[in-house]
Design an enzyme around this catalytic site. Structure first.
Site, mmCIF file in Angstrom:
data_model
loop_
_atom_site.group_PDB
_atom_site.id
_atom_site.type_symbol
_atom_site.label_atom_id
_atom_site.label_comp_id
_atom_site.label_asym_id
_atom_site.label_seq_id
_atom_site.Cartn_x
_atom_site.Cartn_y
_atom_site.Cartn_z
ATOM 1 N N THR A 47 -2.499 -8.396 -0.317
ATOM 2 C CA THR A 47 -1.601 -9.327 0.370
ATOM 3 C C THR A 47 -1.921 -10.771 0.009
ATOM 4 O O THR A 47 -1.045 -11.550 -0.376
ATOM 5 C CB THR A 47 -1.714 -9.124 1.892
ATOM 6 O OG1 THR A 47 -1.301 -7.788 2.219
ATOM 7 C CG2 THR A 47 -0.853 -10.115 2.646
ATOM 8 N N HIS A 104 2.164 -7.018 3.833
ATOM 9 C CA HIS A 104 0.998 -6.246 4.255
ATOM 10 C C HIS A 104 0.588 -5.254 3.182
ATOM 11 O O HIS A 104 1.390 -4.823 2.353
ATOM 12 C CB HIS A 104 1.268 -5.507 5.573
ATOM 13 C CG HIS A 104 2.102 -4.256 5.429
ATOM 14 N ND1 HIS A 104 1.560 -3.035 5.053
ATOM 15 C CD2 HIS A 104 3.431 -4.034 5.625
ATOM 16 C CE1 HIS A 104 2.519 -2.123 5.016
ATOM 17 N NE2 HIS A 104 3.670 -2.697 5.357
ATOM 18 N N CYS A 105 -0.697 -4.925 3.182
ATOM 19 C CA CYS A 105 -1.215 -3.803 2.402
ATOM 20 C C CYS A 105 -1.929 -2.910 3.411
ATOM 21 O O CYS A 105 -1.368 -2.600 4.459
ATOM 22 C CB CYS A 105 -2.124 -4.283 1.270
ATOM 23 S SG CYS A 105 -3.370 -5.498 1.747
ATOM 24 N N LYS A 106 -3.157 -2.464 3.142
ATOM 25 C CA LYS A 106 -3.885 -1.656 4.125
ATOM 26 C C LYS A 106 -4.444 -2.555 5.231
ATOM 27 O O LYS A 106 -4.106 -2.421 6.407
ATOM 28 C CB LYS A 106 -5.003 -0.881 3.425
ATOM 29 C CG LYS A 106 -5.778 0.076 4.338
ATOM 30 C CD LYS A 106 -4.970 1.289 4.727
ATOM 31 C CE LYS A 106 -4.725 2.246 3.578
ATOM 32 N NZ LYS A 106 -5.910 2.974 3.117
ATOM 33 N N ASN A 122 0.835 -1.201 0.000
ATOM 34 C CA ASN A 122 0.000 0.000 0.000
ATOM 35 C C ASN A 122 0.873 1.256 0.000
ATOM 36 O O ASN A 122 2.102 1.171 -0.013
ATOM 37 C CB ASN A 122 -0.937 -0.004 1.206
ATOM 38 C CG ASN A 122 -0.191 -0.025 2.517
ATOM 39 O OD1 ASN A 122 0.751 -0.794 2.686
ATOM 40 N ND2 ASN A 122 -0.604 0.811 3.467
#
Length: 611
Positions: free
Chosen positions: A301, A293-295, A244
Site C-alpha cells: 500500500t 489496502h493490502c494485507k 492482496n
C-alpha cells in the site's frame, strides 16, 4: 533590602547564569537566547534562568521489530502544542527553554525530528537550516531510521529526510495543525477502530485489508467491508484498490456503490510497471478519494502511494517514505524502499509531462486532462517483469500454509495496548483547538556491523529543498511484551473493544479531511541493482450497474488472461462503451462540534507550489 543583600543576589544570579551557560555549551540554538536542544547524560534541574524538559518517556515509538521511528503525526502535533505552550507561558517568559534528550541514539533521533519539525513548521526554517542547528557545535550526527522488516537494514532514512518530507507536505497542504484532529487520528489508527490513516487528506487513504466477517481472531480484530461504509461515505471515498489476494467478495463494495479494483502482487515484493501505471491511472481518473489496502496496509500500500506522491507532487523517494511513515508507521518495507528510489526519476518525468499537458489544455479552456496510459512507460533496467503472463493468486506466495509478512505485521499491531495516558487528550485550556544533489554519492545501503549515523546527510546536499497516521506508545520494549502475550488472554478484551469500535466506525460525526494542492521540485540518486517478482494480477470488479463513464479500465479496454495451474484462463475484457449511472459525491462535512483549535498554535500559511 540592604545594599549588601542586593549585591549578594546579583552575584548569585550571575553565578547561576554562568552555570547554565556551561550546561548549554554545544547545545543547538533554535531561537536566540530562548529555545535550545541539548543531549545530556543526566537529568538536569531547572533554574531561575533555564527551564529543562524532555519528551523521551512521553512520546515513545511502537515498534514492529527493530524499527524505532520516526514518531507519528499525533505525537508531532502534541509536541508542537507542548512547546508552543511553554514559549507562551508567562512564568517562562524570561527563561531559556531547553529540550534535552539522552544519549540513547534511538530516542535522540526521534527527539531531533520533533524539534527540527517544529522549526520547519513554526519557525519557518528550511530543513537544511534546522538540520544544521541540530548538528552544530559538539553535536554528533543522528542514527538513521530503518524499516519494519525482520531482517537486516538495507536502507537508511535520515533525520534530514524526515524534515524534508514534512516541509514538502506543508507546501502541498497535507499538513495543517490548525485543522488537524488528533483525537480522530489516534482513534482510527487503532486496529480495533479500523486501522486507517490518510496520507494525502481527501485523496489517498491507507488501511488494513477487510475480512469476510467482523470478528476477533486469535486476539486480532477483523472488520468486514460493511464496517467501513459509513466512514468512506462521510469522507467521499469512492474507490477501493485491493493489492492482496481475494479474502472478501469485491461485490460487497460495488453493491454499495463503490468502485473496486484488484491490482495483486506478492506480499513484500514490488509492483510491475503495468500495476504501477494502472494504479496511478485509477487515482488520476477518480474524482473522489481512493482507499488502498493490502494485507496490513503497510508495504504494498505504501509503495504505490509513494509512487503517486513522486509523480504528482515531486516528492523525492526519501521524502515520500518519510512522510508516509510519519502518517502510518511501518510503511514501505525492504526492497520496496529501493524500488521507490529507482523509480523516482521516471515518475518525475511523467509528472512533469502530465502537468505540462494540463497547462496547455487549461489554456484552451479544457477543464481536466486524463493522461493516456497506453503511451506511458515507466522506464527501468531493473524492475521489468520477465513475462506478461498472469497467474492466479492462489498459485504462489500468499497461501494458507504459513504467515506472510503482512500477517505478522498485522498481528504485532493488533496486540498493542491502548494509548498511554502520558499522551492522553490535551486539556481544553491547553488546546483550542532531499533533495539530494544529482552528484551526491550517498548510498542508502547500510554496511554490516557498522555504526549508523556517522555521515551527515546535510553535507552532501547542495540544493535547498522544500519540505499530516499510528498511535502514541507506552514503552520502547513494547514489541517484546506484545509478542510474548498469549492471544487467548486478550480475546475477551479485544471482543469488547471490537464491539464498541464498530459503533465508532458508524459514527456520523466524523470530520472530513481537506485535500492537498499541486507539486514542488527536488532531485534524486538511483540505487544499486536488485531482482524483483513478476507475479501480478489486476481486475476491475465494477459491473455495469455501478460503473461510471470515467472508469479507467473502461477507457483503456484492457484484455487480461489469467492462467491458473491447470492452464485455464479467464478473459476479462472491459469495453470503453460500457455505461452506468453517475453517483453524486457526498456533500462536504463540517468539523466536529467538540473539536477545539489551539491558541498555542500560531496561524499556518501553507506555501502551495504552483507549476
Amino acid at each position: 533590602m540592604t545594599l549588601d543583600n542586593l549585591k549578594h543576589s546579583a552575584i548569585l544570579s550571575t553565578l547561576f547564569k554562568m552555570a547554565d551557560d556551561n550546561d548549554l555549551l554545544g547545545a543547538s540554538e533554535f531561537i536566540k537566547d530562548r529555545l535550545y536542544f541539548a543531549t545530556l547524560r543526566s537529568k538536569p534541574k531547572s533554574t531561575a534562568n533555564t527551564h529543562y524538559f524532555s519528551t523521551d518517556e512521553e512520546f515513545v515509538y511502537e515498534n514492529f521489530y527493530a524499527d524505532f521511528g520516526p514518531l507519528n503525526l499525533a505525537m508531532l502535533y502534541r509536541y508542537c502544542c507542548k512547546l508552543n505552550k511553554k514559549l507562551k507561558s508567562f512564568t517562562l517568559t524570561r527563561k531559556r527553554i531547553v529540550h534535552y534528550t539522552s544519549f540513547d541514539q534511538r530516542k535522540r533521533a526521534n527527539a531531533a525530528v520533533l524539534i527540527g519539525a517544529y522549526a520547519v513548521i513554526y519557525l519557518k526554517k528550511t530543513p537544511e537550516e534546522a538540520y544544521r542547528a541540530l548538528i552544530s557545535g559538539s553535536n554528533a550526527s543522528y542514527l538513521p531510521f530503518r524499516d519494519a522488516s525482520f531482517g537486516n537494514c538495507t536502507y537508511n532514512l535520515t533525520v534530514l529526510d524526515c524534515l524534508q518530507g514534512i516541509r514538502k507536505a506543508l507546501q502541498h497542504g497535507f499538513l495543517n495543525f490548525e485543522t488537524f484532529d488528533v483525537n480522530e487520528y489516534e482513534h482510527y489508527e487503532r486496529v480495533e477502530n479500523g486501522d486507517l490513516n490518510w496520507i494525502t487528506p481527501g485523496k489517498l487513504l491507507a488501511f488494513s485489508g477487510p475480512h469476510p466477517k467482523s470478528k476477533v481472531e486469535n486476539g486480532y480484530p477483523l472488520h468486514a467491508p460493511e464496517a467501513y461504509f459509513p466512514y468512506f461515505r462521510k469522507h467521499n471515498v469512492t474507490t477501493i484498490v485491493r493489492l492482496n489476494k481475494k479474502i472478501y467478495d469485491a461485490k460487497r463494495f460495488t453493491d454499495a456503490g463503490f468502485d473496486h479494483y484488484d491490482l495483486f502482487f506478492v506480499d513484500g515484493s514490488t509492483p510491475s510497471d503495468i500495476i504501477t501505471r494502472r494504479f496511478l491511472h485509477i487515482c488520476e481518473s477518480t474524482s473522489g478519494a481512493v482507499a488502498v489496502h493490502c494485507k496490513a496496509g503497510l508495504g504494498r500500500t505504501g509503495t504505490l502511494i509513494g509512487c503517486y506522491l513522486m509523480k504528482h507532487y515531486r516528492f523525492t523517494s526519501a521524502e515520500a517514505i518519510a512522510w508516509i511513515r510519519i502518517c502510518r508507521p511501518g510503511s514501505i518495507i525492504g526492497p520496496q524502499q529501493h524500488y521507490l528510489e529507482e523509480k523516482q526519476a521516471s515518475l518525475w518525468a511523467h509528472g512533469d509531462s502530465l502537468r505540462s499537458k494540463q497547462r496547455q489544455y487549461q489554456d484552451r479552456s479544457v477543464p481536466q486532462l486524463i493522461s493516456s496510459m497506453d503511451n506511458l512507460s515507466i522506464s527501468t533496467s531493473i524492475f521489468k517483469s520477465h513475462s506478461l503472463d498472469r497467474m492466479e493468486e492462489n498459485d504462489y506466495a500468499e497461501n494458507d500454509l504459513g504467515m506472510t509478512q503482512g500477517d505478522k505485521l498485522r498481528a504485532l499491531k493488533g496486540r498493542r495496548q491502548p494509548r498511554s495516558a502520558t499522551t492522553g487528550a490535551i486539556r481544553v485550556e491547553d488546546v483550542k483547538v532531499h533533495t539530494r544533489s544529482p552528484s551526491q554519492p550517498l548510498s542508502r545501503m547500510k554496511p554490516p556491523a557498522s555504526s549508523q549515523g556517522s555521515i551527515s546527510p546535510l553535507k552532501s546536499s547542495k540544493v535547498p529543498a522544500s519540505s499530516s497516521s499510528s498511535s502514541s506508545s507506552s514503552s520502547v520494549s513494547a514489541s517484546a511484551k506484545r509478542i510474548g502475550r498469549s492471544s487467548s488472554s486478550s480475546t475477551n478484551l479485544k471482543s469488547t473493544r471490537l464491539a464498541s469500535s464498530l459503533g465508532n466506525l458508524y459514527e456520523p460525526n466524523t470530520e472530513s479531511i481537506s485535500s492537498g494542492k499541486p507539486p514542488s521540485p527536488s532531485s534524486f540518486t538511483p540505487h544499486p541493482v536488485r531482482t524483483t517478482y513478476n507475479y501480478h494480477y489486476e481486475v476491475n470488479n465494477n459491473n455495469n450497474q455501478y460503473s461510471t463513464t470515467s472508469s479507467p479500465s473502461k477507457s483503456l479496454g484492457y484484455n487480461l488472461n489469467h492462467s491458473g495451474p491447470s492452464g485455464a484462463s479467464a478473459n476479462a475484457r472491459l469495453s470503453a462503451g460500457e455505461q452506468g449511472h453517475q453517483r453524486n459525491p457526498p456533500a462536504g462535512l463540517s468539523g466536529l462540534s467538540t473539536r477545539h483549535l489551539s491558541r498555542s498554535i500560531p496561524s499556518l500559511q501553507s506555501e502551495y507550489v504552483q507549476y
